[in-house]
Design a protein around this motif. Structure first.
Motif, mmCIF file in Angstrom:
data_model
loop_
_atom_site.group_PDB
_atom_site.id
_atom_site.type_symbol
_atom_site.label_atom_id
_atom_site.label_comp_id
_atom_site.label_asym_id
_atom_site.label_seq_id
_atom_site.Cartn_x
_atom_site.Cartn_y
_atom_site.Cartn_z
ATOM 1 N N GLY A 132 0.879 -1.161 0.000
ATOM 2 C CA GLY A 132 0.000 0.000 0.000
ATOM 3 C C GLY A 132 0.920 1.216 0.000
ATOM 4 N N ILE A 133 0.346 2.387 0.157
ATOM 5 C CA ILE A 133 1.164 3.597 0.251
ATOM 6 C C ILE A 133 0.546 4.513 1.302
ATOM 7 C CG2 ILE A 133 -0.095 4.685 -1.686
ATOM 8 C CD1 ILE A 133 2.522 6.113 -2.482
ATOM 9 N N GLY A 134 1.397 5.094 2.134
ATOM 10 C CA GLY A 134 0.881 6.031 3.139
ATOM 11 C C GLY A 134 0.543 7.368 2.489
ATOM 12 N N ARG A 135 -0.242 8.176 3.190
ATOM 13 C CA ARG A 135 -0.552 9.525 2.678
ATOM 14 C C ARG A 135 0.725 10.330 2.532
ATOM 15 N NH1 ARG A 135 -5.225 10.882 7.138
ATOM 16 N NH2 ARG A 135 -6.454 9.021 6.723
ATOM 17 N N ASN A 136 1.740 9.985 3.331
ATOM 18 C CA ASN A 136 3.025 10.697 3.257
ATOM 19 C C ASN A 136 4.006 9.968 2.334
ATOM 20 O OD1 ASN A 136 3.815 8.453 4.656
ATOM 21 N ND2 ASN A 136 4.360 9.513 6.555
ATOM 22 N N GLY A 137 3.510 9.022 1.560
ATOM 23 C CA GLY A 137 4.349 8.331 0.577
ATOM 24 C C GLY A 137 5.135 7.160 1.140
ATOM 25 N N VAL A 206 0.616 9.529 -4.593
ATOM 26 C CA VAL A 206 0.725 8.843 -5.890
ATOM 27 C C VAL A 206 1.371 9.776 -6.918
ATOM 28 C CG1 VAL A 206 -0.665 7.974 -7.825
ATOM 29 C CG2 VAL A 206 -1.160 7.211 -5.492
ATOM 30 N N ARG A 207 0.945 11.035 -6.931
ATOM 31 C CA ARG A 207 1.542 11.986 -7.883
ATOM 32 C C ARG A 207 3.035 12.168 -7.590
ATOM 33 N NH1 ARG A 207 2.708 17.188 -7.289
ATOM 34 N NH2 ARG A 207 1.335 17.535 -5.499
ATOM 35 N N ARG A 208 3.358 12.330 -6.298
ATOM 36 C CA ARG A 208 4.780 12.531 -5.945
ATOM 37 C C ARG A 208 5.601 11.306 -6.311
ATOM 38 N NH1 ARG A 208 6.286 17.554 -3.242
ATOM 39 N NH2 ARG A 208 4.403 18.309 -2.262
ATOM 40 N N ALA A 209 5.005 10.123 -6.115
ATOM 41 C CA ALA A 209 5.742 8.889 -6.422
ATOM 42 C C ALA A 209 5.954 8.732 -7.922
ATOM 43 C CB ALA A 209 4.991 7.682 -5.869
ATOM 44 N N LEU A 210 4.938 9.094 -8.700
ATOM 45 C CA LEU A 210 5.000 8.796 -10.132
ATOM 46 C C LEU A 210 5.517 9.953 -10.982
ATOM 47 C CD1 LEU A 210 1.682 6.793 -10.661
ATOM 48 C CD2 LEU A 210 4.018 5.921 -10.715
ATOM 49 N N SER A 215 12.884 10.710 -4.411
ATOM 50 C CA SER A 215 13.388 11.358 -3.199
ATOM 51 C C SER A 215 12.960 10.575 -1.969
ATOM 52 C CB SER A 215 12.804 12.773 -3.126
ATOM 53 O OG SER A 215 12.824 13.227 -1.786
ATOM 54 N N PRO A 216 13.852 10.475 -0.963
ATOM 55 C CA PRO A 216 13.460 9.780 0.272
ATOM 56 C C PRO A 216 12.367 10.521 1.045
ATOM 57 C CG PRO A 216 15.666 10.720 0.493
ATOM 58 C CD PRO A 216 15.249 10.936 -0.931
ATOM 59 N N GLN A 217 12.097 11.785 0.650
ATOM 60 C CA GLN A 217 10.980 12.499 1.284
ATOM 61 C C GLN A 217 9.648 11.874 0.874
ATOM 62 O OE1 GLN A 217 10.799 14.883 3.550
ATOM 63 N NE2 GLN A 217 13.021 14.801 3.743
ATOM 64 N N TRP A 218 9.640 11.208 -0.289
ATOM 65 C CA TRP A 218 8.460 10.471 -0.765
ATOM 66 C C TRP A 218 8.972 9.088 -1.148
ATOM 67 C CZ3 TRP A 218 3.661 12.454 -0.141
ATOM 68 C CH2 TRP A 218 3.606 13.812 0.223
ATOM 69 N N ALA A 237 -7.427 8.037 -6.363
ATOM 70 C CA ALA A 237 -5.989 8.065 -6.059
ATOM 71 C C ALA A 237 -5.189 8.604 -7.248
ATOM 72 C CB ALA A 237 -5.497 6.675 -5.676
ATOM 73 N N ALA A 238 -5.752 8.466 -8.456
ATOM 74 C CA ALA A 238 -5.054 8.924 -9.663
ATOM 75 C C ALA A 238 -5.411 10.369 -10.014
ATOM 76 C CB ALA A 238 -5.420 8.003 -10.835
ATOM 77 N N SER A 239 -6.266 11.006 -9.183
ATOM 78 C CA SER A 239 -6.871 12.273 -9.599
ATOM 79 C C SER A 239 -5.880 13.434 -9.745
ATOM 80 C CB SER A 239 -8.006 12.664 -8.642
ATOM 81 O OG SER A 239 -7.479 12.783 -7.335
ATOM 82 N N GLN A 240 -4.683 13.332 -9.121
ATOM 83 C CA GLN A 240 -3.721 14.447 -9.271
ATOM 84 C C GLN A 240 -2.679 14.182 -10.355
ATOM 85 O OE1 GLN A 240 -1.834 15.963 -5.744
ATOM 86 N NE2 GLN A 240 -3.737 16.048 -4.577
ATOM 87 N N LEU A 241 -2.776 13.036 -11.044
ATOM 88 C CA LEU A 241 -1.756 12.735 -12.061
ATOM 89 C C LEU A 241 -1.943 13.646 -13.273
ATOM 90 C CD1 LEU A 241 -1.591 8.813 -11.985
ATOM 91 C CD2 LEU A 241 0.009 10.452 -10.966
#
Ligand code: F6R
Length: 244
Positions: A132-137, A206-210, A215-218, A237-241
């Motif tokens: 899964g992924i946390g809200r903080n990445g 998800v946006r920060r990851a993709l 970055s280790p911040q995400w 979850a894809a809405s900010q891509l």
């Protein structure tokens, strides 16, 4: 890397279960890396359904869970030991001796974490890692920081994670402050990675990851450098891509 976007979280669960089923059919003695939390519940429900209809057999499979809270009794309903029993293990024919979950009560957590990594290696390595992924990445409990941690280790949970996970506990004070988590190196060594993200509260991660720099911040952004990773997202979850 592949990204699949589905209308609903239920479809994300069904698609993820299909990929896990394909892995098990091709290699019945697969080593599965498993996650807890809300995200994989529809996947586990679908896998249990496939097992009940005779489509899947877990008798040769091995599993390693990503993480466990520190200092929580394994029988506590909010422990990840209890979660896995409730949502998957008690419904399928995986052998108890093939199930592994980090021990959050070990006297020497560092030694236990090393042993956990060693057992993964001894099993031949993880064939398929579910995340899964946390809200903080975060992935596993690898929280935002200034570096990636390689091996299994004890972590201090971030305020954002404690806040997000309080929904499973009676109060925010009851949420453990520490956990043991597989490291980023162990996750990246899995041959195949499936990441599930559902709901609008995951859209930024998800946006920060993709779409942002690795970055280790995400922490999930490192997955972009993995040779075989699939992101399974719902529309929210894809809405900010920006690039779909
Ligand atoms: C759980 C885990 C965590 C969760 C993440 C998302 O084993 O490692 O990284 O996947 O916190 O949790 P949910 O799915 O509850 O939003």
């Amino acid at each position: 890397m592949q990204t699949h976007i589905f209308s609903t979280a239920a479809q994300v669960g069904q698609a993820t279960a299909m990929l896990i089923a394909a892995q098990l059919l091709r290699k019945p003695d697969s080593v599965l890396g498993l996650a807890t939390g809300s995200s994989p519940i529809p996947t586990y429900e679908t896998l249990v359904g496939m097992y009940r209809t005779g489509l899947l057999d877990f008798s040769k499979a091995t599993s390693f869970n990503l993480d466990e809270y520190v200092g929580i009794d394994p029988h506590h309903p909010c422990s990840y030991h209890a979660f896995m029993q409730e949502h998957l293990f008690s419904h399928i024919n995986i052998k108890p001796e093939n199930v592994h979950i980090p021990d959050g009560n070990a006297e020497d957590l560092t030694a236990a974490a090393k042993k956990y990594d060693a057992s993964i290696l001894a099993s031949g390595g993880i064939d398929l890692q579910l995340l899964g992924i946390g809200r903080n990445g975060h992935i596993g409990f690898n929280e935002p920081g200034d570096h990636f941690v390689y091996g299994c280790h004890k972590v201090s949970l971030s305020e954002s994670t404690i806040e997000a996970n309080k929904r499973f506990f009676d109060s925010v004070d009851a949420v453990p402050r520490h956990a043991v988590s597989l490291g980023i190196g162990s996750i990246m060594q899995a041959r195949q990675v499936l990441l599930i993200a559902t709901g609008e509260d995951k859209a930024e991660a998800v946006r920060r990851a993709l779409e942002e720099d690795v970055s280790p911040q995400w922490q999930a952004s490192i997955l972009r450098t993995h040779p075989d990773v699939v992101f399974l997202l719902d529309e929210a979850a894809a809405s900010q891509l920006k690039h779909r």
